[in-house]
Scaffold this motif. Structure first.
Motif, PDB file in Angstrom:
ATOM      1  N   ASP A  21       0.838  -1.207   0.000  1.00 46.09           N
ATOM      2  CA  ASP A  21       0.000   0.000   0.000  1.00 46.09           C
ATOM      3  C   ASP A  21       0.870   1.254   0.000  1.00 46.09           C
ATOM      4  OD1 ASP A  21      -2.596  -1.026  -0.177  1.00 46.09           O
ATOM      5  OD2 ASP A  21      -2.802  -1.252   1.995  1.00 46.09           O
ATOM      6  N   GLU A  22       1.914   1.231   0.808  1.00 41.03           N
ATOM      7  CA  GLU A  22       2.854   2.355   0.886  1.00 41.03           C
ATOM      8  C   GLU A  22       3.561   2.558  -0.459  1.00 41.03           C
ATOM      9  OE1 GLU A  22       6.929   2.359   3.247  1.00 41.03           O
ATOM     10  OE2 GLU A  22       5.195   2.292   4.606  1.00 41.03           O
ATOM     11  N   LEU A  23       4.004   1.484  -1.058  1.00 36.82           N
ATOM     12  CA  LEU A  23       4.702   1.526  -2.338  1.00 36.82           C
ATOM     13  C   LEU A  23       3.808   2.064  -3.457  1.00 36.82           C
ATOM     14  CD1 LEU A  23       7.308   0.353  -3.891  1.00 36.82           C
ATOM     15  CD2 LEU A  23       5.824  -1.582  -4.372  1.00 36.82           C
ATOM     16  N   LEU A  24       2.527   1.661  -3.441  1.00 35.96           N
ATOM     17  CA  LEU A  24       1.601   1.991  -4.521  1.00 35.96           C
ATOM     18  C   LEU A  24       0.867   3.314  -4.326  1.00 35.96           C
ATOM     19  CD1 LEU A  24       0.167  -1.598  -4.826  1.00 35.96           C
ATOM     20  CD2 LEU A  24       1.604  -0.457  -6.530  1.00 35.96           C
ATOM     21  N   LYS A  25       1.055   3.933  -3.187  1.00 34.82           N
ATOM     22  CA  LYS A  25       0.342   5.179  -2.895  1.00 34.82           C
ATOM     23  C   LYS A  25       0.491   6.229  -3.999  1.00 34.82           C
ATOM     24  CE  LYS A  25      -0.916   7.744   1.105  1.00 34.82           C
ATOM     25  NZ  LYS A  25      -0.822   7.683   2.539  1.00 34.82           N
ATOM     26  N   PRO A  26       1.714   6.441  -4.543  1.00 30.19           N
ATOM     27  CA  PRO A  26       1.840   7.440  -5.616  1.00 30.19           C
ATOM     28  C   PRO A  26       0.992   7.115  -6.851  1.00 30.19           C
ATOM     29  CG  PRO A  26       4.002   6.860  -4.757  1.00 30.19           C
ATOM     30  CD  PRO A  26       3.025   5.901  -4.152  1.00 30.19           C
ATOM     31  N   ALA A  27       0.722   5.838  -7.097  1.00 26.68           N
ATOM     32  CA  ALA A  27      -0.093   5.432  -8.245  1.00 26.68           C
ATOM     33  C   ALA A  27      -1.582   5.586  -7.962  1.00 26.68           C
ATOM     34  CB  ALA A  27       0.216   3.992  -8.627  1.00 26.68           C
ATOM     35  N   GLY A  28      -1.928   5.781  -6.691  1.00 30.24           N
ATOM     36  CA  GLY A  28      -3.333   5.938  -6.320  1.00 30.24           C
ATOM     37  C   GLY A  28      -4.119   4.649  -6.328  1.00 30.24           C
ATOM     38  N   ILE A  29      -3.439   3.522  -6.142  1.00 29.38           N
ATOM     39  CA  ILE A  29      -4.138   2.242  -6.044  1.00 29.38           C
ATOM     40  C   ILE A  29      -3.713   1.522  -4.772  1.00 29.38           C
ATOM     41  CG2 ILE A  29      -4.395   1.990  -8.553  1.00 29.38           C
ATOM     42  CD1 ILE A  29      -2.228  -0.221  -8.396  1.00 29.38           C
ATOM     43  N   ALA A  31      -3.090  -2.197  -2.511  1.00 25.21           N
ATOM     44  CA  ALA A  31      -2.484  -3.510  -2.720  1.00 25.21           C
ATOM     45  C   ALA A  31      -3.495  -4.488  -3.311  1.00 25.21           C
ATOM     46  CB  ALA A  31      -1.929  -4.050  -1.399  1.00 25.21           C
ATOM     47  N   LEU A  32      -4.749  -4.418  -2.884  1.00 25.61           N
ATOM     48  CA  LEU A  32      -5.769  -5.319  -3.429  1.00 25.61           C
ATOM     49  C   LEU A  32      -6.044  -5.014  -4.897  1.00 25.61           C
ATOM     50  CD1 LEU A  32      -8.289  -5.544  -0.450  1.00 25.61           C
ATOM     51  CD2 LEU A  32      -6.694  -7.291  -1.255  1.00 25.61           C
ATOM     52  N   GLN A  33      -6.068  -3.737  -5.269  1.00 23.25           N
ATOM     53  CA  GLN A  33      -6.253  -3.381  -6.673  1.00 23.25           C
ATOM     54  C   GLN A  33      -5.055  -3.840  -7.504  1.00 23.25           C
ATOM     55  OE1 GLN A  33      -6.925   0.805  -5.963  1.00 23.25           O
ATOM     56  NE2 GLN A  33      -9.111   0.605  -6.411  1.00 23.25           N
ATOM     57  N   TYR A  34      -3.863  -3.684  -6.952  1.00 23.76           N
ATOM     58  CA  TYR A  34      -2.650  -4.136  -7.631  1.00 23.76           C
ATOM     59  C   TYR A  34      -2.713  -5.646  -7.850  1.00 23.76           C
ATOM     60  CZ  TYR A  34       2.330  -5.026  -8.434  1.00 23.76           C
ATOM     61  OH  TYR A  34       3.534  -5.443  -8.960  1.00 23.76           O
ATOM     62  N   THR A  35      -3.152  -6.379  -6.845  1.00 21.10           N
ATOM     63  CA  THR A  35      -3.291  -7.832  -6.973  1.00 21.10           C
ATOM     64  C   THR A  35      -4.230  -8.173  -8.121  1.00 21.10           C
ATOM     65  OG1 THR A  35      -2.829  -8.192  -4.635  1.00 21.10           O
ATOM     66  CG2 THR A  35      -3.996  -9.953  -5.788  1.00 21.10           C
ATOM     67  N   ALA A  59     -17.139 -11.169  -4.194  1.00 17.42           N
ATOM     68  CA  ALA A  59     -17.687 -10.692  -5.464  1.00 17.42           C
ATOM     69  C   ALA A  59     -18.123  -9.230  -5.351  1.00 17.42           C
ATOM     70  CB  ALA A  59     -18.853 -11.576  -5.892  1.00 17.42           C
ATOM     71  N   GLN A  60     -18.736  -8.862  -4.226  1.00 16.80           N
ATOM     72  CA  GLN A  60     -19.179  -7.474  -4.040  1.00 16.80           C
ATOM     73  C   GLN A  60     -17.983  -6.527  -3.992  1.00 16.80           C
ATOM     74  OE1 GLN A  60     -22.200  -6.019  -4.199  1.00 16.80           O
ATOM     75  NE2 GLN A  60     -21.045  -4.119  -4.089  1.00 16.80           N
ATOM     76  N   SER A  61     -16.947  -6.899  -3.265  1.00 13.21           N
ATOM     77  CA  SER A  61     -15.744  -6.064  -3.221  1.00 13.21           C
ATOM     78  C   SER A  61     -15.133  -5.929  -4.605  1.00 13.21           C
ATOM     79  CB  SER A  61     -14.705  -6.654  -2.274  1.00 13.21           C
ATOM     80  OG  SER A  61     -15.163  -6.604  -0.951  1.00 13.21           O
ATOM     81  N   MET A  62     -15.161  -7.024  -5.382  1.00  9.16           N
ATOM     82  CA  MET A  62     -14.594  -6.980  -6.723  1.00  9.16           C
ATOM     83  C   MET A  62     -15.413  -6.074  -7.622  1.00  9.16           C
ATOM     84  SD  MET A  62     -12.227  -7.538  -8.761  1.00  9.16           S
ATOM     85  CE  MET A  62     -11.217  -8.581  -7.714  1.00  9.16           C
ATOM     86  N   ALA A  63     -16.725  -6.095  -7.487  1.00  3.20           N
ATOM     87  CA  ALA A  63     -17.565  -5.220  -8.311  1.00  3.20           C
ATOM     88  C   ALA A  63     -17.190  -3.759  -8.072  1.00  3.20           C
ATOM     89  CB  ALA A  63     -19.043  -5.463  -8.005  1.00  3.20           C
ATOM     90  N   ASP A  64     -17.027  -3.395  -6.811  1.00  2.00           N
ATOM     91  CA  ASP A  64     -16.612  -2.027  -6.476  1.00  2.00           C
ATOM     92  C   ASP A  64     -15.214  -1.733  -7.018  1.00  2.00           C
ATOM     93  OD1 ASP A  64     -19.012  -1.757  -5.112  1.00  2.00           O
ATOM     94  OD2 ASP A  64     -18.122  -2.138  -3.139  1.00  2.00           O
ATOM     95  N   MET A  65     -14.319  -2.704  -6.891  1.00  2.10           N
ATOM     96  CA  MET A  65     -12.940  -2.523  -7.335  1.00  2.10           C
ATOM     97  C   MET A  65     -12.879  -2.358  -8.857  1.00  2.10           C
ATOM     98  SD  MET A  65      -9.589  -4.906  -6.650  1.00  2.10           S
ATOM     99  CE  MET A  65     -10.133  -5.282  -5.014  1.00  2.10           C
ATOM    100  N   VAL A  66     -13.626  -3.180  -9.574  1.00  2.00           N
ATOM    101  CA  VAL A  66     -13.623  -3.087 -11.040  1.00  2.00           C
ATOM    102  C   VAL A  66     -14.143  -1.719 -11.470  1.00  2.00           C
ATOM    103  CG1 VAL A  66     -14.697  -3.978 -13.155  1.00  2.00           C
ATOM    104  CG2 VAL A  66     -13.691  -5.555 -11.507  1.00  2.00           C
ATOM    105  N   ARG A  67     -15.199  -1.239 -10.834  1.00  2.00           N
ATOM    106  CA  ARG A  67     -15.713   0.100 -11.164  1.00  2.00           C
ATOM    107  C   ARG A  67     -14.633   1.158 -10.959  1.00  2.00           C
ATOM    108  NH1 ARG A  67     -20.517  -2.020  -9.321  1.00  2.00           N
ATOM    109  NH2 ARG A  67     -20.235  -1.389  -7.170  1.00  2.00           N
TER     110      ARG A  67
END
Length: 137
Positions: A21-29, A31-35, A59-67
């Motif tokens: 999460d710390e590493l990806l913060k500049p990208a605005g995503i 760790a779960l989105q990166y995965t 599945a619900q978390s993924m729906a939100d993530m995909v959006r």
């Protein structure tokens, strides 16, 4: 009495997630989105349900993530050729570029995690984790 393996595994997972999460913060995503993006890099054009399973979220978390990922242009959804009701999720070019940009830093994080291990120990660690996963799947 030794510490539970389940506890040690969860503690390690949380540490990895926090560092990612710390590493990806500049990208605005996150760790779960990166995965999820790395799953699509390996298996592009899959259903949201499969992406959720492979990304370890509901599945619900993924729906939100995909959006969220779609709104940033990192993924796109398109009709499934064999099922009109289903849409496949594909990694978009900006998502590929983001993964390429963070491949080195993610690899460095992994190397940091196993820095005190020999190559043989890293191999054994990898095999042990795969074996543990298979035993529970």
């Amino acid at each position: 009495m030794s510490t539970s393996l389940l506890y040690l595994l969860k503690r390690t997972e949380l540490a990895v997630r926090a560092r990612l999460d710390e590493l990806l913060k500049p990208a605005g995503i996150t760790a779960l989105q990166y995965t999820a993006l790395t799953v699509l890099e390996r298996h592009d054009g899959i259903s949201a349900a499969q992406l959720a399973r492979d990304s370890f979220v509901t599945a619900q978390s993924m729906a939100d993530m995909v959006r969220a990922l779609e709104s940033r242009g990192l993924v796109r959804r398109e009709p499934h050729p064999g099922n009109r009701r289903e849409r496949l999720i594909r990694l978009a070019d900006p998502g590929r570029r983001l993964l390429a940009e963070y491949a080195g830093p993610a690899r460095a994080l992994e190397e940091r995690m196993v820095a005190d291990m020999s190559a043989e120990q890293v191999g054994a660690f990898r095999e042990a984790l795969v074996g543990a996963w298979r035993a529970l799947s």
